[in-house]
Design a protein around this motif. Structure first.
Motif, PDB file in Angstrom:
ATOM      1  N   LEU A 190       5.149   5.407  -8.983  1.00 60.35           N
ATOM      2  CA  LEU A 190       4.123   5.410  -7.941  1.00 60.35           C
ATOM      3  C   LEU A 190       2.789   5.698  -8.613  1.00 60.35           C
ATOM      4  CD1 LEU A 190       5.644   7.457  -4.962  1.00 60.35           C
ATOM      5  CD2 LEU A 190       5.331   4.997  -5.135  1.00 60.35           C
ATOM      6  N   TYR A 191       1.842   4.793  -8.408  1.00 65.28           N
ATOM      7  CA  TYR A 191       0.529   4.932  -9.043  1.00 65.28           C
ATOM      8  C   TYR A 191      -0.556   4.816  -7.994  1.00 65.28           C
ATOM      9  CZ  TYR A 191       2.896   4.263 -13.477  1.00 65.28           C
ATOM     10  OH  TYR A 191       3.716   4.408 -14.558  1.00 65.28           O
ATOM     11  N   PRO A 192      -1.577   5.673  -8.093  1.00 61.60           N
ATOM     12  CA  PRO A 192      -2.691   5.504  -7.167  1.00 61.60           C
ATOM     13  C   PRO A 192      -3.484   4.256  -7.531  1.00 61.60           C
ATOM     14  CG  PRO A 192      -3.152   7.256  -8.732  1.00 61.60           C
ATOM     15  CD  PRO A 192      -1.760   6.787  -9.026  1.00 61.60           C
ATOM     16  N   VAL A 193      -3.894   3.482  -6.534  1.00 57.77           N
ATOM     17  CA  VAL A 193      -4.740   2.314  -6.806  1.00 57.77           C
ATOM     18  C   VAL A 193      -6.048   2.801  -7.420  1.00 57.77           C
ATOM     19  CG1 VAL A 193      -6.013   0.396  -5.779  1.00 57.77           C
ATOM     20  CG2 VAL A 193      -3.729   0.953  -4.945  1.00 57.77           C
ATOM     21  N   ASP A 194      -6.568   3.881  -6.852  1.00 57.16           N
ATOM     22  CA  ASP A 194      -7.780   4.492  -7.393  1.00 57.16           C
ATOM     23  C   ASP A 194      -7.344   5.668  -8.266  1.00 57.16           C
ATOM     24  OD1 ASP A 194     -10.074   5.785  -7.960  1.00 57.16           O
ATOM     25  OD2 ASP A 194     -10.758   5.992  -5.886  1.00 57.16           O
ATOM     26  N   SER A 195      -7.600   5.555  -9.570  1.00 57.41           N
ATOM     27  CA  SER A 195      -7.067   6.573 -10.475  1.00 57.41           C
ATOM     28  C   SER A 195      -7.601   7.973 -10.150  1.00 57.41           C
ATOM     29  CB  SER A 195      -7.354   6.193 -11.925  1.00 57.41           C
ATOM     30  OG  SER A 195      -8.714   5.871 -12.058  1.00 57.41           O
ATOM     31  N   ALA A 196      -8.706   8.038  -9.408  1.00 60.73           N
ATOM     32  CA  ALA A 196      -9.239   9.341  -9.020  1.00 60.73           C
ATOM     33  C   ALA A 196      -8.299  10.072  -8.064  1.00 60.73           C
ATOM     34  CB  ALA A 196     -10.621   9.170  -8.375  1.00 60.73           C
ATOM     35  N   ASP A 197      -7.353   9.333  -7.494  1.00 62.58           N
ATOM     36  CA  ASP A 197      -6.412   9.929  -6.537  1.00 62.58           C
ATOM     37  C   ASP A 197      -5.191  10.555  -7.201  1.00 62.58           C
ATOM     38  OD1 ASP A 197      -7.586   9.699  -4.090  1.00 62.58           O
ATOM     39  OD2 ASP A 197      -6.846   7.669  -3.710  1.00 62.58           O
ATOM     40  N   GLU A 225       0.253   9.548   5.879  1.00 65.45           N
ATOM     41  CA  GLU A 225      -0.093  10.937   6.162  1.00 65.45           C
ATOM     42  C   GLU A 225      -1.089  11.494   5.147  1.00 65.45           C
ATOM     43  OE1 GLU A 225       3.586  13.142   6.605  1.00 65.45           O
ATOM     44  OE2 GLU A 225       4.479  11.439   7.663  1.00 65.45           O
ATOM     45  N   TYR A 226      -1.106  10.937   3.959  1.00 66.29           N
ATOM     46  CA  TYR A 226      -2.004  11.473   2.932  1.00 66.29           C
ATOM     47  C   TYR A 226      -3.089  10.481   2.554  1.00 66.29           C
ATOM     48  CZ  TYR A 226       1.492  15.079   2.769  1.00 66.29           C
ATOM     49  OH  TYR A 226       2.335  16.092   3.128  1.00 66.29           O
ATOM     50  N   ASN A 227      -3.119   9.352   3.274  1.00 59.55           N
ATOM     51  CA  ASN A 227      -4.207   8.416   3.105  1.00 59.55           C
ATOM     52  C   ASN A 227      -4.378   7.956   1.660  1.00 59.55           C
ATOM     53  OD1 ASN A 227      -6.088   6.899   4.294  1.00 59.55           O
ATOM     54  ND2 ASN A 227      -7.694   8.464   4.301  1.00 59.55           N
ATOM     55  N   LEU A 228      -3.265   7.723   0.988  1.00 54.81           N
ATOM     56  CA  LEU A 228      -3.332   7.282  -0.404  1.00 54.81           C
ATOM     57  C   LEU A 228      -3.033   5.789  -0.467  1.00 54.81           C
ATOM     58  CD1 LEU A 228      -1.263  10.195  -1.929  1.00 54.81           C
ATOM     59  CD2 LEU A 228      -3.667   9.738  -2.414  1.00 54.81           C
ATOM     60  N   LYS A 229      -3.745   5.100  -1.337  1.00 55.08           N
ATOM     61  CA  LYS A 229      -3.409   3.700  -1.582  1.00 55.08           C
ATOM     62  C   LYS A 229      -2.588   3.667  -2.860  1.00 55.08           C
ATOM     63  CE  LYS A 229      -6.425   0.980   1.076  1.00 55.08           C
ATOM     64  NZ  LYS A 229      -7.118   2.082   1.793  1.00 55.08           N
ATOM     65  N   LEU A 230      -1.374   3.154  -2.758  1.00 57.76           N
ATOM     66  CA  LEU A 230      -0.449   3.266  -3.873  1.00 57.76           C
ATOM     67  C   LEU A 230       0.060   1.928  -4.358  1.00 57.76           C
ATOM     68  CD1 LEU A 230       1.826   6.145  -2.580  1.00 57.76           C
ATOM     69  CD2 LEU A 230      -0.025   6.300  -4.234  1.00 57.76           C
ATOM     70  N   ILE A 231       0.430   1.939  -5.616  1.00 57.35           N
ATOM     71  CA  ILE A 231       1.169   0.804  -6.153  1.00 57.35           C
ATOM     72  C   ILE A 231       2.561   1.307  -6.486  1.00 57.35           C
ATOM     73  CG2 ILE A 231       1.415  -0.672  -8.164  1.00 57.35           C
ATOM     74  CD1 ILE A 231      -1.633  -0.925  -8.087  1.00 57.35           C
ATOM     75  N   LYS A 247      -9.879  -6.246  -1.932  1.00 58.62           N
ATOM     76  CA  LYS A 247      -9.991  -5.773  -3.302  1.00 58.62           C
ATOM     77  C   LYS A 247      -9.435  -4.367  -3.447  1.00 58.62           C
ATOM     78  CE  LYS A 247     -12.711  -5.063  -7.201  1.00 58.62           C
ATOM     79  NZ  LYS A 247     -13.858  -4.464  -7.759  1.00 58.62           N
ATOM     80  N   LYS A 248      -9.594  -3.587  -2.386  1.00 56.12           N
ATOM     81  CA  LYS A 248      -9.108  -2.204  -2.423  1.00 56.12           C
ATOM     82  C   LYS A 248      -7.620  -2.131  -2.697  1.00 56.12           C
ATOM     83  CE  LYS A 248     -11.957   0.874   0.341  1.00 56.12           C
ATOM     84  NZ  LYS A 248     -12.085   1.422   1.676  1.00 56.12           N
ATOM     85  N   ARG A 249      -6.918  -3.162  -2.270  1.00 54.29           N
ATOM     86  CA  ARG A 249      -5.471  -3.145  -2.459  1.00 54.29           C
ATOM     87  C   ARG A 249      -5.078  -3.706  -3.821  1.00 54.29           C
ATOM     88  NH1 ARG A 249      -5.727  -4.487   3.029  1.00 54.29           N
ATOM     89  NH2 ARG A 249      -5.682  -6.674   2.509  1.00 54.29           N
ATOM     90  N   MET A 250      -6.073  -3.878  -4.665  1.00 51.00           N
ATOM     91  CA  MET A 250      -5.757  -4.462  -5.962  1.00 51.00           C
ATOM     92  C   MET A 250      -6.008  -3.475  -7.089  1.00 51.00           C
ATOM     93  SD  MET A 250      -6.454  -8.348  -5.729  1.00 51.00           S
ATOM     94  CE  MET A 250      -7.938  -8.789  -4.896  1.00 51.00           C
ATOM     95  N   LYS A 251      -5.315  -3.715  -8.171  1.00 59.28           N
ATOM     96  CA  LYS A 251      -5.448  -2.881  -9.340  1.00 59.28           C
ATOM     97  C   LYS A 251      -5.904  -3.769 -10.483  1.00 59.28           C
ATOM     98  CE  LYS A 251      -4.393   1.103 -11.371  1.00 59.28           C
ATOM     99  NZ  LYS A 251      -4.757   2.438 -10.902  1.00 59.28           N
ATOM    100  N   SER A 252      -6.877  -3.310 -11.242  1.00 59.54           N
ATOM    101  CA  SER A 252      -7.290  -4.097 -12.401  1.00 59.54           C
ATOM    102  C   SER A 252      -6.307  -3.871 -13.530  1.00 59.54           C
ATOM    103  CB  SER A 252      -8.681  -3.675 -12.871  1.00 59.54           C
ATOM    104  OG  SER A 252      -9.592  -3.830 -11.831  1.00 59.54           O
ATOM    105  N   VAL A 253      -5.651  -4.933 -13.941  1.00 63.85           N
ATOM    106  CA  VAL A 253      -4.743  -4.844 -15.078  1.00 63.85           C
ATOM    107  C   VAL A 253      -5.373  -5.711 -16.156  1.00 63.85           C
ATOM    108  CG1 VAL A 253      -2.445  -5.370 -15.924  1.00 63.85           C
ATOM    109  CG2 VAL A 253      -2.749  -4.533 -13.589  1.00 63.85           C
ATOM    110  N   GLY A 254      -5.921  -5.062 -17.176  1.00 69.29           N
ATOM    111  CA  GLY A 254      -6.742  -5.792 -18.131  1.00 69.29           C
ATOM    112  C   GLY A 254      -7.915  -6.349 -17.351  1.00 69.29           C
ATOM    113  N   SER A 255      -8.105  -7.664 -17.410  1.00 66.46           N
ATOM    114  CA  SER A 255      -9.232  -8.244 -16.687  1.00 66.46           C
ATOM    115  C   SER A 255      -8.781  -8.878 -15.379  1.00 66.46           C
ATOM    116  CB  SER A 255      -9.900  -9.284 -17.579  1.00 66.46           C
ATOM    117  OG  SER A 255      -8.896 -10.156 -18.072  1.00 66.46           O
TER     118      SER A 255
END
Lengths: 384, 598
Positions: B301-308, B360-366, B575-583
């Motif tokens: 489980l990874y946060p889409v936004d690494s700040a999370d 419940e925790y409002n996290l966007k996850l991968i 875009k929010k639901r996306m993760k940058s993997v490389g470019s």
């Protein structure tokens, strides 16, 4: 304070197949009724805006020139009577080449219009028929000549690319024709399929054959090279003008200037709020006749929204975002709010920074939406 | 309350057989809650539970009921989850009871999971009361279902209760049967305290709340208690029972079910299965605990936004307070950055946790594709356990790999036997046996790699049996298989989070399917993106996402800025639901694409 005025004329001889703007074929009676209502709103807005100077007027549609001469004259007279205008006011009227006569153009000139915007779209008759235009290429050439004869020095024409069946050679030919008209301003628009249009319906039935993305890109490249090479500066992503002929009214939308929309479906912005008039023409007429409000969908714009729009609208222009003005307006640095996005966009070569100006690169102009979307903030963002 | 007037029971039922509705009726009938206070399905208190119509967490409720003999009885219902993933929770609940209601749908008959749970109850020596539910359905065949229960489970159904929880039929008969047949708890209130912790939850104000069944002795506020396994001592401040909201009581004594709270701040001190005793007068020995719970399925489980990242950790810790089965530890992925490797009881459990984290925790996850635990025997004689495909050693270091097999039990109408066997065979299943439950229902047993089960076995089973098949499975053993790692390269770079372990015979097909699926998921970007599937250095499939050419220059009509704004907002949401993997911008669902292949 100077404001822009937008006057909406929601009538056309025929609805173009791609068009989803609020317009339709109105009966004579409806047009008269509408003119009546419009003049009343003009008068009312005039008295509530006393003190403000109008520096640009844009009469758009629909097709303003689809109205009979006497109705157009009524509207222009009502305008001059209601507002205080700047000495150098820019007054544009949108025109369909199939709806103008020498008399109509002279009348407009006499009544103060000093800029015409012709919806030419293409000079190819087959393509024009294919998109539902009522005029031919030759008629466009003639209309422009008539306008010049009537004394218009500031003339714009619109061209479209990506039309069904359009080949690169067709587009090149239209651009050459446009250049040959020696007008002061040219706008270019890509065909977009909008919900509810005839084209959208045909597309879903598989009856519409559009040029592929590679071809439309070549059309875009051709236009964005040819127009500047011939003295038309690209001062906004869709607009090209000879020196001194940029459309001041349209720039106003991108440069955070207030505008008042009059007529059905017209939009307004006073730097704090945004609203729109009743869209349906009959409903608009009824409300005006009954002395009711026609403004609706009013939105009080939050600081966040104001910041976002200040940026993504300004980015449409060559000048881009003036960082100093941003700071002056919001009391914080552009970089404090958007630093990370700006750096990333620069790294992707979509955005360039030159001192206090941030503007789209040539690549950025192609992918403007990617850049604009980066200037939207999160709702909970403090926008310090 | 004297122990002779206490009855502790749970309800065993298959999903949709009416367990929650029956629990609601019991609560209503005994006046524990008035109709006005009842929310539909009171016991399923999580939004998710109510939406999905399932029970995830065991819950308890105390009902007061006047028996036919005129005496007041205290009935403690300990609700149990019905899904195969939560078998562990069931076993905990059952250990706190003396009896169980076996609820079987009169139109559907016995299902695979019901069987598993009822066997568990029988192992625990529980008194089982058969309840034939939904008897008012036009398709109900109560007599046939009774016969089935006798044949399959071996239970006497001569005094089974005929009920319809929905229409309120048979509710009183059920309550009377509970009083009459389920033994009162044994246990002496005078003996040193022994209470079993069968669940716990975390309350922001009271700290950890332990759900207990008192076996011997008595608990009063102010007592100093001790956890026998962890050794943690604490003072009890609150004692009570659930009705179903917590209600404070002066004491809990032998036979009773309820909760205790005190100076318990750390959930690790309250181990489910532990025994609570009196610190000053401790019991000589603890109650038999539970076997530990072992996750069967792992994913990243990874946060889409690494700040999370820290927020994700906090959220996982909070969920773990109420979910002993959830395991997690930090993990790093080259593609996704910092995240957690999480272990779950099964796919539903994984799904539920992921959804709770997002909701419940409002996290966007991968979420990466789920993996089982492989036993990898290396050429140097060492055995390592791998739950993340990207950690598989290079093939040269691997001697052989073993993968977990489950014993899968499928119950299905006999028309669908062929379909079940076909799917099971296709999933590398090994046929074990087939039994007729009655003239038209069959129980089929297969050994199947868990790896195949977690892909789409259950979905395929459901769709090819028109929803009639029910499935239960338990871990059987580890078997050697020819497995390889399938890698995915985006824009020429391997994306570790997309690697999967597959059987060598189907690697090529899976690779092609996965590449094709990803092509449909990854949106066009400013440049062309090659998608490749590879085994080792060998590319086995290739697809290309063509470059997006450019925006259309659109007219902005008369200052209609809201229209432009809406368009941009939609773009930004995407875009929010996306993760940058490389470019490359990769949408969340790409990482689960392997599950969506037909």
């Amino acid at each position: 304070m100077a404001v822009g005025l937008y006057i909406h004329i929601p009538f056309c001889r025929q609805k173009c197949f791609y068009c989803d703007f609020p317009s339709g074929i109105g009966s004579e009676a409806l047009q008269e009724e509408y003119t009546e209502a419009l003049c009343r709103e003009i008068a009312a807005q005039g008295s509530s805006l006393s003190g403000a100077t109008v520096d640009t007027v844009y009469i758009g549609g629909g097709t303003p020139t689809a109205l009979p001469d006497e109705l157009l004259a009524k509207i222009l007279r009502a305008l001059w009577a209601a507002f205080v205008f700047a000495a150098d006011v820019e007054c544009t009227v949108e025109a369909n080449p199939g709806t103008v006569t020498a008399e109509k153009l002279q009348l407009l000139r006499v009544l103060g219009a000093n800029r015409l915007s012709f919806g030419v779209q293409s000079f190819d008759d087959a393509l024009l028929r294919g998109i539902g235009r009522i005029h031919t290429g030759q008629e466009a050439v003639e209309a422009i000549a008539l306008a010049k004869a009537a004394g218009f020095k500031n003339i714009s024409l619109d061209l479209m690319y990506g039309l069904p069946g359009q080949a690169l050679a067709d587009l090149e030919q239209s651009v050459k024709m446009a250049l040959a008209q020696r007008v002061s301003h040219i706008s270019i628009y890509g065909l977009q399929l909008e919900e509810g249009t005839a084209f959208a319906a045909w597309e879903s039935q598989g009856k519409l054959v559009l040029p592929d993305e590679a071809l439309t890109e070549r059309m875009y490249d051709y236009m964005t090279e040819m127009l500047p090479a011939n003295g038309y500066e690209r001062y906004e992503i869709s607009n090209f003008a000879q020196k001194g002929f940029a459309s001041r009214h349209n720039l106003g939308y991108w440069q955070d200037r207030p505008y008042i929309g009059i007529g059905a479906a017209a939009h307004s912005y006073d730097k704090k709020r945004r609203w729109r008039n009743t869209v349906d023409v009959s409903a608009y007429n009824r409300k005006i006749a009954a002395g009711q409000r026609v403004s609706e969908a009013e939105e009080v714009l939050s600081r966040r929204i104001l910041m976002e729009e200040f940026c993504f609208l300004a980015l449409r222009t060559k000048r881009g975002i003036p960082a100093a003005k941003f700071k002056e307006k919001f009391g914080c640095s552009l970089w404090a709010v958007y630093g990370e996005s700006i750096r990333q966009l620069q790294a992707r070569e979509l955005l360039a920074v030159d001192g206090e100006q941030l503007y789209l690169t040539a690549l950025g102009m192609k992918y403007g939406n990617i850049v604009f979307a980066e200037f939207l903030l999160d709702e909970e963002s403090p926008a310090k | 309350m004297q122990t002779k007037n206490i009855r502790n029971f749970s309800i065993i039922a298959h999903i949709d057989h009416g367990k929650s509705t029956l629990a609601d009726r019991l609560i209503e009938y005994t006046g524990t809650l008035s109709k006005r206070e009842m929310e539909a399905q009171v016991l399923d208190s999580m939004d998710l539970e109510r939406e999905r119509g399932i029970t995830i967490k065991a819950q308890t409720v105390r009902l007061d009921y006047q028996g036919k003999d005129g005496e007041m009885y205290e009935l403690n219902l300990i609700d149990t989850p019905g899904h195969v993933d939560f078998t562990y929770e069931v076993s905990r609940s059952l250990a706190a009871c003396e009896g169980a209601l076996l609820v079987v749908d009169a139109a559907q008959g016995v299902e695979a999971q019901t069987l598993a749970n009822v066997y568990m109850a029988m192992e625990n020596d529980l008194e089982i009361i058969p309840v034939i539910n939904k008897i008012d359905l036009p398709s109900a065949e109560p007599e046939m279902v009774k016969q089935e229960i006798e044949d399959v489970i071996g239970l006497d159904t001569s005094d089974a209760v005929m009920a319809s929880a929905k229409s309120g039929i048979g509710i009183e008969a059920i309550l009377d049967k509970i009083v009459e047949k389920i033994p009162s708890p044994a246990g002496d209130p005078e003996k040193p305290l022994k209470a079993l912790i069968f669940d716990s939850n975390f309350d922001a104000y009271k700290g950890v709340i332990a759900h207990i069944r008192v076996m011997e002795g008595c608990i009063k506020p102010g007592m100093t208690l001790k956890m026998m396994a962890t050794g943690k001592s604490f003072e009890v401040t609150d004692i009570g029972c659930f009705r179903p909201a917590p209600v404070i009581m002066p004491e809990l004594s032998a036979g009773q079910v309820g909760f205790i709270a005190g100076s318990l701040k750390n959930v690790k001190d309250v181990r489910v299965g532990d025994t609570v005793t009196n610190a000053l007068d401790p019991a000589a020995e603890a109650l038999p605990g539970y076997r530990g719970v072992n996750p069967m399925v792992y994913c990243g489980l990874y946060p889409v936004d690494s700040a999370d990242y820290d927020n994700l950790k906090d959220a996982l810790e909070k969920l773990q307070l109420n979910d002993a089965a959830l395991m997690f530890e930090p993990e790093t992925s080259t593609a996704l950055g910092f995240g957690y490797r999480c272990g779950f009881l099964g796919l539903l459990h994984m799904d539920v946790i992921q959804e709770r984290l997002e909701r419940e925790y409002n996290l966007k996850l991968i979420t990466t594709a789920p993996s089982v635990i492989y036993h990898v025997y290396k050429t140097n004689g060492e055995m390592i356990k791998i739950d993340n495909p990207s950690n598989l050693p290079p093939p040269t270091e691997i001697d052989h790999i073993k993968e977990p097999y489950v014993k899968a039990t499928v119950i299905v109408p006999n028309d669908y036997v062929g379909a079940v066997m076909e799917i099971s065979q296709e999933k590398r299943g090994e046929f074990k046996n087939m039994d007729y439950l009655d003239v038209n229902r069959v129980m089929i047993t297969y050994f199947i790699p868990l790896n195949e089960i977690i892909y789409d076995y259950f979905d395929r089973l459901k769709s090819s049996t028109r929803g009639y098949a029910s499935l239960d499975y338990e871990l059987a053993d580890y078997r050697e298989s020819k497995l390889v790692k399938l890698d995915v390269l985006l824009n020429g770079e391997a994306v570790d989070a997309l690697s999967i372990i597959v059987h060598v015979d189907r690697a090529a097909m899976r690779g092609r399917q996965l590449a094709a699926k990803l092509k449909g998921i990854i949106p066009q970007q400013m440049f062309e993106i090659p998608i490749q599937a590879a085994i080792g250095n060998k590319i086995i499939a290739r697809e290309t996402v063509r470059a997006m050419r450019k925006d259309v220059l659109a007219k902005c009509y008369g200052g209609d800025i809201s229209r432009k704004r809406k368009l941009l907002e939609k773009q930004k949401e995407g875009k929010k639901r996306m993760k940058s993997v490389g470019s490359v911008e990769v949408p969340q669902e790409a990482f689960m694409a392997i599950l969506k292949i037909d």
